[in-house]
Scaffold this motif. Structure first.
Motif, mmCIF file in Angstrom:
data_model
loop_
_atom_site.group_PDB
_atom_site.id
_atom_site.type_symbol
_atom_site.label_atom_id
_atom_site.label_comp_id
_atom_site.label_asym_id
_atom_site.label_seq_id
_atom_site.Cartn_x
_atom_site.Cartn_y
_atom_site.Cartn_z
ATOM 1 N N LEU A 69 -8.321 10.705 -8.880
ATOM 2 C CA LEU A 69 -9.189 9.886 -8.036
ATOM 3 C C LEU A 69 -8.374 9.293 -6.878
ATOM 4 N N TYR A 70 -7.224 8.717 -7.198
ATOM 5 C CA TYR A 70 -6.388 8.132 -6.139
ATOM 6 C C TYR A 70 -5.975 9.198 -5.130
ATOM 7 N N ARG A 71 -5.601 10.353 -5.620
ATOM 8 C CA ARG A 71 -5.148 11.410 -4.707
ATOM 9 C C ARG A 71 -6.287 11.960 -3.870
ATOM 10 N N ALA A 72 -7.460 12.073 -4.452
ATOM 11 C CA ALA A 72 -8.609 12.581 -3.697
ATOM 12 C C ALA A 72 -8.987 11.650 -2.553
ATOM 13 N N LEU A 73 -8.804 10.346 -2.745
ATOM 14 C CA LEU A 73 -9.146 9.370 -1.705
ATOM 15 C C LEU A 73 -7.997 9.103 -0.738
ATOM 16 N N GLY A 74 -6.858 9.743 -0.959
ATOM 17 C CA GLY A 74 -5.731 9.531 -0.065
ATOM 18 C C GLY A 74 -4.969 8.253 -0.344
ATOM 19 N N GLY A 75 -5.153 7.690 -1.534
ATOM 20 C CA GLY A 75 -4.434 6.481 -1.904
ATOM 21 C C GLY A 75 -4.864 5.276 -1.102
ATOM 22 N N PHE A 76 -3.930 4.340 -0.928
ATOM 23 C CA PHE A 76 -4.190 3.095 -0.215
ATOM 24 C C PHE A 76 -3.800 3.255 1.253
ATOM 25 N N ALA A 117 0.836 -1.202 0.000
ATOM 26 C CA ALA A 117 0.000 0.000 0.000
ATOM 27 C C ALA A 117 0.872 1.254 0.000
ATOM 28 N N ALA A 118 1.878 1.285 0.870
ATOM 29 C CA ALA A 118 2.767 2.442 0.925
ATOM 30 C C ALA A 118 3.534 2.603 -0.386
ATOM 31 N N ALA A 119 3.963 1.485 -0.975
ATOM 32 C CA ALA A 119 4.692 1.565 -2.244
ATOM 33 C C ALA A 119 3.786 2.084 -3.354
ATOM 34 N N ARG A 120 2.534 1.652 -3.378
ATOM 35 C CA ARG A 120 1.603 2.166 -4.389
ATOM 36 C C ARG A 120 1.325 3.657 -4.180
ATOM 37 N N ASN A 121 1.297 4.080 -2.945
ATOM 38 C CA ASN A 121 1.121 5.509 -2.692
ATOM 39 C C ASN A 121 2.305 6.306 -3.232
ATOM 40 N N GLU A 137 -2.164 11.434 -16.434
ATOM 41 C CA GLU A 137 -3.536 11.782 -16.063
ATOM 42 C C GLU A 137 -4.259 10.554 -15.506
ATOM 43 N N PHE A 138 -3.801 9.371 -15.896
ATOM 44 C CA PHE A 138 -4.359 8.110 -15.430
ATOM 45 C C PHE A 138 -3.232 7.245 -14.894
ATOM 46 N N VAL A 139 -3.559 6.384 -13.936
ATOM 47 C CA VAL A 139 -2.622 5.379 -13.437
ATOM 48 C C VAL A 139 -3.219 4.004 -13.696
ATOM 49 N N CYS A 140 -2.413 3.133 -14.290
ATOM 50 C CA CYS A 140 -2.803 1.748 -14.534
ATOM 51 C C CYS A 140 -1.802 0.865 -13.785
ATOM 52 N N PHE A 141 -2.281 0.094 -12.820
ATOM 53 C CA PHE A 141 -1.387 -0.697 -11.976
ATOM 54 C C PHE A 141 -1.104 -2.069 -12.576
ATOM 55 N N PHE A 142 0.173 -2.428 -12.580
ATOM 56 C CA PHE A 142 0.645 -3.762 -12.948
ATOM 57 C C PHE A 142 1.306 -4.368 -11.711
ATOM 58 N N ASP A 143 1.393 -5.705 -11.640
ATOM 59 C CA ASP A 143 2.140 -6.366 -10.575
ATOM 60 C C ASP A 143 3.506 -6.809 -11.088
ATOM 61 N N ASP A 144 4.402 -7.086 -10.147
ATOM 62 C CA ASP A 144 5.782 -7.396 -10.526
ATOM 63 C C ASP A 144 5.983 -8.820 -11.014
ATOM 64 N N ASP A 145 4.932 -9.640 -10.996
ATOM 65 C CA ASP A 145 5.067 -11.010 -11.504
ATOM 66 C C ASP A 145 3.976 -11.370 -12.505
ATOM 67 N N ASP A 146 3.274 -10.359 -13.030
ATOM 68 C CA ASP A 146 2.192 -10.588 -13.982
ATOM 69 C C ASP A 146 2.556 -10.050 -15.354
ATOM 70 N N GLU A 147 1.733 -10.404 -16.336
ATOM 71 C CA GLU A 147 1.865 -9.867 -17.689
ATOM 72 C C GLU A 147 0.495 -9.419 -18.169
ATOM 73 N N SER A 148 0.471 -8.358 -18.946
ATOM 74 C CA SER A 148 -0.779 -7.833 -19.479
ATOM 75 C C SER A 148 -0.763 -7.863 -21.004
ATOM 76 N N ALA A 149 -1.937 -8.058 -21.580
ATOM 77 C CA ALA A 149 -2.054 -8.013 -23.030
ATOM 78 C C ALA A 149 -1.656 -6.624 -23.533
#
Length: 321
Positions: free
Chosen positions: A184-191, A72-76, A85-97
């Motif tokens: 949106l993430y910043r308005a909610l205070g992140g994780f 959570a802190a790292a994502r913040n 303008e947008f954030v799209c989260f990936f994980d360190d052991d996954d792959e996306s199309a």
């Protein structure tokens, strides 16, 4: 103007997978793009691998946490450093199309135009779960039905916390398949950094309470590897899931419903941990004290039985309790 998208990734002791995950981000068809990776004080070669990748790819920026503070802190930190303008989260052991970022951006913009009415919108995609034994399973997400309003507002929070039925509301909303406006993430205070697990669930509840809309994509654009690590114990899953319920206790209409939600979660973890006698005893108590509620939750759990069974096998294989 074409919006800049930040792909955000956190990494911890991921030397075996981080290069593959970053290449998946670099292969995205959408441009303009930046990739922000936060190394959460890894103890292995993750940092040096990331440094080499950053030297070769100017769109990649790497930041290192001074101490391991959890995902959570790292994502913040990703959110704080993002220029997109947008954030799209990936994980360190996954792959996306390769089309993932563009598809999620299109879904958000179209939904904002047609249905949101100014409310915040978040988008998740379905995932293909890849297990170590070579098997795979598609995990759906919430709000997959296009051309109509998606699940939104407090109803989503009640669906997550208490299993309350919600049209188009079945499916998970993990951060690894998530995209939203940076604002949106910043308005909610992140994780919430107090949550080392279930931080994505807790964030979704806060977003729902703020009136957020959960617009999903039914195509599994994320291939999620079910990796065995020491921070994925059932004990931690249980601890933080109960903490989510406790943090949002005020959403329950009565103390009895709050206690039932906690008891149901304990029942689920008895089953996941293969504590058969404890599971049977707790189920009998729940059935005796809450016959209608218990029957309803059992019926609602049936669509997710296959995914939960795979999750149980995953933890059994890890040997971590």
């Amino acid at each position: 103007m074409t919006p800049l998208v930040t792909i955000g990734m956190t990494a911890f002791d991921a030397e075996a997978s981080i290069a593959r995950a970053v290449r998946s981000a670099l292969a995205q068809q959408w441009r303009p793009l930046e990739i922000v990776v936060v190394d959460d004080a890894s103890r292995d070669a993750t940092g040096s691998i990331l440094a080499g990748l950053a030297a070769a790819h100017p769109e990649l920026r790497v930041f290192t946490q001074p101490a391991n503070g959890g995902v959570a802190a790292a994502r913040n930190r990703v959110i704080a450093e993002a220029k997109g303008e947008f954030v799209c989260f990936f994980d360190d052991d996954d792959e996306s199309a390769p089309e993932r970022v563009g598809a999620q951006l299109d879904r958000i913009l179209a939904y904002e135009r047609d249905f949101a009415g100014g409310a915040p919108v978040i988008c998740h995609t379905a995932r293909r779960l890849l297990h170590a034994d070579g098997s795979s399973r598609i995990a759906p997400t919430m709000g997959e039905m296009a051309g109509r309003p998606a699940p939104a507002g407090p109803a989503v929070a009640h669906r997550i916390l208490a299993g309350t039925p919600l049209a188009d509301g079945n499916g998970a909303c993990p951060t690894c398949s998530q995209m939203a406006r940076t604002s949106l993430y910043r308005a909610l205070g992140g994780f919430d950094p107090a949550f080392r697990r279930a931080e994505d669930t807790e964030f979704s509840i806060r977003l729902a309470r703020a009136g957020g809309h959960f617009a999903g994509i039914g195509t599994p654009l994320v291939h999620q590897r079910m990796t065995l690590t020491a921070d994925k114990t059932l004990a931690d899953e249980r601890r933080y899931a109960l903490a989510v319920i406790d943090k949002h206790r005020d959403l329950f209409a009565s103390a009895a419903r709050y206690r039932f939600a906690r008891d149901w979660l304990e029942l689920k973890h008895d089953w996941l941990a293969r504590r058969r006698l404890a599971f049977a005893a707790r189920l009998l108590r729940l059935g005796a004290n809450h016959p209608v509620g218990t029957t309803q939750r059992l019926l609602r759990a049936l669509p997710n039985f296959g995914i939960n069974r795979a999750f149980r096998r995953f933890h059994a294989a890890s040997g971590l309790r």
